[in-house]
Design a protein around this motif. Structure first.
Motif, short mmCIF file in Angstrom:
data_model
loop_
_atom_site.label_atom_id
_atom_site.label_comp_id
_atom_site.label_asym_id
_atom_site.label_seq_id
_atom_site.Cartn_x
_atom_site.Cartn_y
_atom_site.Cartn_z
N LEU A 159 1.14 -1.37 -0.05
CA LEU A 159 -0.11 0.09 -0.12
C LEU A 159 0.57 1.17 -0.52
CD1 LEU A 159 -2.40 -0.86 2.44
CD2 LEU A 159 -2.67 -1.12 0.11
N ALA A 160 2.32 1.26 0.27
CA ALA A 160 3.00 1.98 0.72
C ALA A 160 3.03 2.82 -0.88
CB ALA A 160 4.62 2.41 0.91
N ALA A 161 2.81 4.08 -1.48
CA ALA A 161 3.11 4.38 -2.80
C ALA A 161 4.55 4.28 -3.59
CB ALA A 161 2.65 6.03 -3.27
N ALA A 162 5.73 4.27 -2.44
CA ALA A 162 7.09 3.59 -2.69
C ALA A 162 7.50 3.57 -1.91
CB ALA A 162 7.48 5.36 -3.12
N THR A 163 8.91 2.82 -2.48
CA THR A 163 9.83 2.08 -1.50
C THR A 163 10.38 3.74 -0.21
OG1 THR A 163 10.31 0.51 -2.29
CG2 THR A 163 12.12 0.89 -1.12
N CYS A 189 4.23 8.10 -7.91
CA CYS A 189 3.32 8.00 -7.73
C CYS A 189 2.86 9.51 -8.46
CB CYS A 189 2.96 9.14 -6.45
SG CYS A 189 3.43 10.27 -5.82
N GLY A 190 3.18 9.37 -9.86
CA GLY A 190 3.76 10.56 -11.20
C GLY A 190 3.01 11.75 -10.54
N PHE A 191 3.92 12.21 -9.67
CA PHE A 191 4.12 13.54 -8.58
C PHE A 191 2.37 13.66 -8.57
CE2 PHE A 191 8.29 14.49 -10.93
CZ PHE A 191 7.86 15.52 -9.58
N PHE A 192 2.28 12.56 -7.85
CA PHE A 192 1.04 12.20 -7.14
C PHE A 192 -0.18 12.71 -7.34
CE2 PHE A 192 4.30 15.17 -4.40
CZ PHE A 192 4.21 14.02 -4.04
N ARG A 193 0.11 11.34 -8.50
CA ARG A 193 -1.30 12.25 -9.91
C ARG A 193 -2.31 10.42 -9.63
NH1 ARG A 193 1.03 14.72 -14.76
NH2 ARG A 193 3.03 13.20 -14.34
N TYR A 194 -1.08 9.47 -9.13
CA TYR A 194 -1.56 8.44 -9.55
C TYR A 194 -2.21 7.75 -8.43
CZ TYR A 194 2.12 8.03 -12.53
OH TYR A 194 3.26 8.13 -14.12
N ALA A 195 -2.61 6.68 -8.17
CA ALA A 195 -3.65 6.03 -7.78
C ALA A 195 -3.87 5.46 -6.34
CB ALA A 195 -4.53 4.91 -7.92
N ASN A 196 -1.99 4.85 -6.36
CA ASN A 196 -1.27 4.82 -4.90
C ASN A 196 -1.03 6.20 -4.12
OD1 ASN A 196 0.26 5.69 -6.87
ND2 ASN A 196 1.85 4.34 -6.58
N THR A 197 -1.33 7.25 -4.74
CA THR A 197 -0.77 8.57 -3.73
C THR A 197 -2.27 8.17 -2.37
OG1 THR A 197 -0.94 9.34 -5.75
CG2 THR A 197 -0.85 10.44 -3.70
N THR A 198 -2.10 7.94 -2.29
CA THR A 198 -2.24 8.06 -0.16
C THR A 198 -2.59 9.35 0.30
OG1 THR A 198 -1.05 7.42 1.27
CG2 THR A 198 -2.36 6.00 -0.01
N SER A 199 -3.82 9.79 1.81
CA SER A 199 -3.54 11.17 2.49
C SER A 199 -1.82 11.11 2.66
CB SER A 199 -3.96 11.51 3.36
OG SER A 199 -4.29 10.31 4.54
N ASP A 200 -1.29 9.82 2.88
CA ASP A 200 0.02 9.67 3.96
C ASP A 200 0.72 9.96 2.74
OD1 ASP A 200 -0.31 8.90 6.63
OD2 ASP A 200 -0.31 7.38 6.21
N THR A 201 1.21 9.65 1.68
CA THR A 201 1.53 10.12 0.74
C THR A 201 1.92 11.30 0.85
OG1 THR A 201 1.24 8.27 -0.39
CG2 THR A 201 2.46 9.91 -1.47
#
Lengths: 315, 315
Positions: free
Chosen positions: B124-128, B159-171
Motif C-alpha cells: 500500500l506504500a506509494a513508493a519504497t 506516484c507520478g507526482f501525486f497523480r497516480y492511484a497509489n497516492t494516499t493522504s500519507d503520501t
C-alpha cells in the motif's frame, strides 16, 4: 480595503444572498473555488448563485454542480458579490454590470489591483482553493467528498500538481486532508489529463513550430489560427518549451485571429508578470500572460524585445 | 521471512557493514531510496556501500552522493545486503553474485517473490521511499535537506507526482513533512522534467507511431531501434496513449534490437501486472512491464492477444 480571512468569513456569512463569480478563461482554481464555495453556502442554506462570463472548458465536466453556473444576462440583486481568483475587475467581464452589490474578493495573485470593497489577498497561497480550504478549516467545516474534490482540483491545478514553486508544505498538507475527505487524486488527474486522440495530432503540429532563440535562453511554440479553430485544449503545450535544458523563458503564441495574438509566458527566474503587465496582462512571477492586438509576427517581435531586455536585467 | 518495519530497522542497525542495492533500470524510487538510506548509515557512522548493476540515467544527476554508487565487479564482504525496491532477485543483477550476506528486502511491489531472508513488504506504500521515510519517522530522525530531497524524489516519482492511484493522504503528508525539511519541490520537478531540445523531436517521432486498436480501448506507441539508439529518455512517452479518451490499456513497445522487444503497460482498471508476469515481467496492477525475445511485429501480436483476452475478462 484589505481584510483578514475571518473578516471575509464574517462578511460572507452575514449576507442573505450572494453571487459568486470568477475570471474569464476559467481554470481549475477558478471553477473549483467557485463550486466549493457555492456548495458551502448551500450547506448553510444561504441563497447563492454562480455567474461566469465565459464558457466552461469541457475538461472540467467531472466537477459537481457545473450546471449551476449561469452566464450574466440580466441584473441580479444580492447582498454581496464574491469574486474568486480574479485580480482585476476587467477579469470578471459583464458580471460587474449586472450585479450591484458590495464586492468581496478572495485572491492569491500578487498583481491584484485592489479593485474590491473588501479584499483578502494571500500571495503565498498556491491557489485561491487553498485560501478557501483555510476558510473551511477556520469555520471547523469538513468538506464532503464532492466539495473536497472541487477544492483539491483548485489547489492541484494551480500548483501544477505540486510541481511548481508555489507549492508549500501546507499546500501538500491541505491536499492530504482533502484526500481524507474522500478525494481520489487519480480520478481528478485522469479527468484533467484525458484528451481526445486528436489532441496528440494537435500537439505534434504545435511542437513542430518550436523555435529556440536568444542563445538558447528562450524557447517558443506557436498555435496557429487553424489549430486554435479545432478547439482543442492547448494550454499545457507551453510546458514543452519550458522544460528544455537551458531555457529561461518559455513562450506560447496563440494566433487568435489575423490581428490579435495571445501570449503565455513561463520562466525559471525572470519576472514574467512584469513583462505581461507591460502589455496589459498579468499573472505570477514565473507564469503570466497577455494579449497584443497585432498579427503574430509583430506580436512575436514585441515580446522577444521585452524578454531580451528582462534577460539583460537579470544578467 | 516477513518482518515488521521495526524488525527491519533492528536488523539494519545491528549490522556493522552493509551493502545497499536496488534494481536494474533504476528509477527515482530506487535511486532516491538507496541514497537516502546510505546517508542515514553515514550519519550513524555505519560502514555502507552502494552497488548497482546498471548505469544511472543522467536525469538523476541532481541527487547527492550519486558518485558513491559502484558497479559490482568483485566480491564484497558485508553483514547485510539491503535490497530496495526490487521484487525479484533477478532484478539486482550481478550484485547477488558478489555479496554473500543475508538479504534484507524493503519493497512495495505486490509481485514480490519473497526471495529475501528478511522481507518488509508494504504494497500500500506509494513508493519504497515512503517505507524508508516511515523508518526515519519511527527512528525519530529528521532527514537533512539533501536526504529529504532523495526521499521526496523517491516518493514523488513513483506516484507520478501525486497523480497516480497509489497516492494516499500519507503520501502527501510525508511529502509535506519533507518540504518542511527543506525540499524545494519545483527544483526536483524541474530537474526531472528538463530535457535537451532533441527530446522534443524524439517525442514527435514517437507520437507519429500512435496506433489505436481493439475498438479504441488500446493505444500504443513504438520506439524504434534508431530512436532508442539516440539514447534519449522515452519512458514518459507512454503517458500520451494513456491519456487518450476511452483508452483502457496503453502500451509502449521499444524495439531494443531486431529480435528483442521491451514492453511497458499502463491501464485504468485491467490488471496489467498479470499480463506482464505471463511474459516473465512484473510491476503493479496499473503499471507493469516485460520483455519478449521476438522482433517487434511478433511481440506486438503476442501482447495484443494477451491484452484483448484481459479486456474480455473484465467485460
Amino acid at each position: 480595503m484589505n481584510i483578514s480571512l475571518s473578516q471575509a468569513s464574517q462578511y460572507m456569512f452575514a449576507a442573505e444572498s450572494v453571487v459568486i463569480t470568477g475570471h474569464v478563461h476559467p481554470d481549475g482554481d477558478c471553477l473549483g473555488s467557485m463550486l466549493a464555495l457555492f456548495r458551502l453556502f448551500q450547506q448553510k442554506r444561504v441563497k447563492a448563485r454562480l455567474l461566469l462570463d465565459d464558457e466552461i472548458p469541457s475538461l472540467y465536466a467531472f466537477l459537481p454542480d457545473l450546471h449551476e453556473i449561469e452566464r450574466p444576462i440580466e441584473p441580479i440583486e444580492a447582498d454581496l458579490l464574491i469574486v474568486l481568483d480574479a485580480s482585476d475587475i476587467e477579469r470578471i467581464g459583464k458580471v460587474r454590470e449586472y450585479v450591484s452589490a458590495p464586492v468581496l474578493n478572495l485572491d492569491h495573485h500578487i498583481s491584484n489591483t485592489g479593485f474590491a470593497d473588501y479584499l483578502f489577498l494571500d500571495p503565498l497561497a498556491a491557489a485561491t482553493g487553498s485560501i478557501l480550504y483555510s476558510l473551511f478549516r477556520q469555520e471547523g467545516i469538513k468538506p464532503d467528498e464532492l466539495t473536497a474534490t472541487c477544492l483539491y482540483t483548485a489547489i492541484a491545478t494551480d500548483c501544477g500538481f505540486f510541481r511548481y514553486a508555489n507549492t508549500t508544505s501546507d499546500t501538500l498538507r491541505y491536499a492530504a486532508e482533502l484526500l481524507d475527505c474522500g478525494v481520489q487524486p487519480a480520478l481528478v488527474a485522469e479527468a484533467l489529463e484525458t484528451k481526445p486522440a486528436s489532441n496528440i495530432f494537435t500537439l505534434i503540429h504545435v511542437l513542430e513550430t518550436l523555435e529556440i532563440v536568444l542563445e538558447g535562453k528562450v524557447a517558443c511554440v506557436t498555435v496557429a489560427s487553424d489549430v486554435l479553430e479545432i478547439g482543442e485544449s492547448t494550454d499545457d503545450f507551453i510546458n514543452y518549451p519550458r522544460s528544455i535544458e537551458g531555457v529561461e523563458v518559455a513562450i506560447m503564441f496563440k494566433q487568435t485571429d489575423a490581428s490579435f495574438t495571445r501570449i503565455s509566458l513561463r520562466s525559471r527566474n525572470v519576472d514574467v508578470s512584469a513583462i505581461a503587465l507591460s502589455f496589459g496582462g498579468g499573472g505570477h512571477k514565473r507564469a503570466a500572460g497577455c494579449s497584443i492586438a497585432s498579427p503574430l509576427d509583430e506580436a512575436k517581435r514585441q515580446i522577444f524585445v521585452a524578454v531580451a531586455s528582462a534577460l539583460e536585467e537579470v544578467k
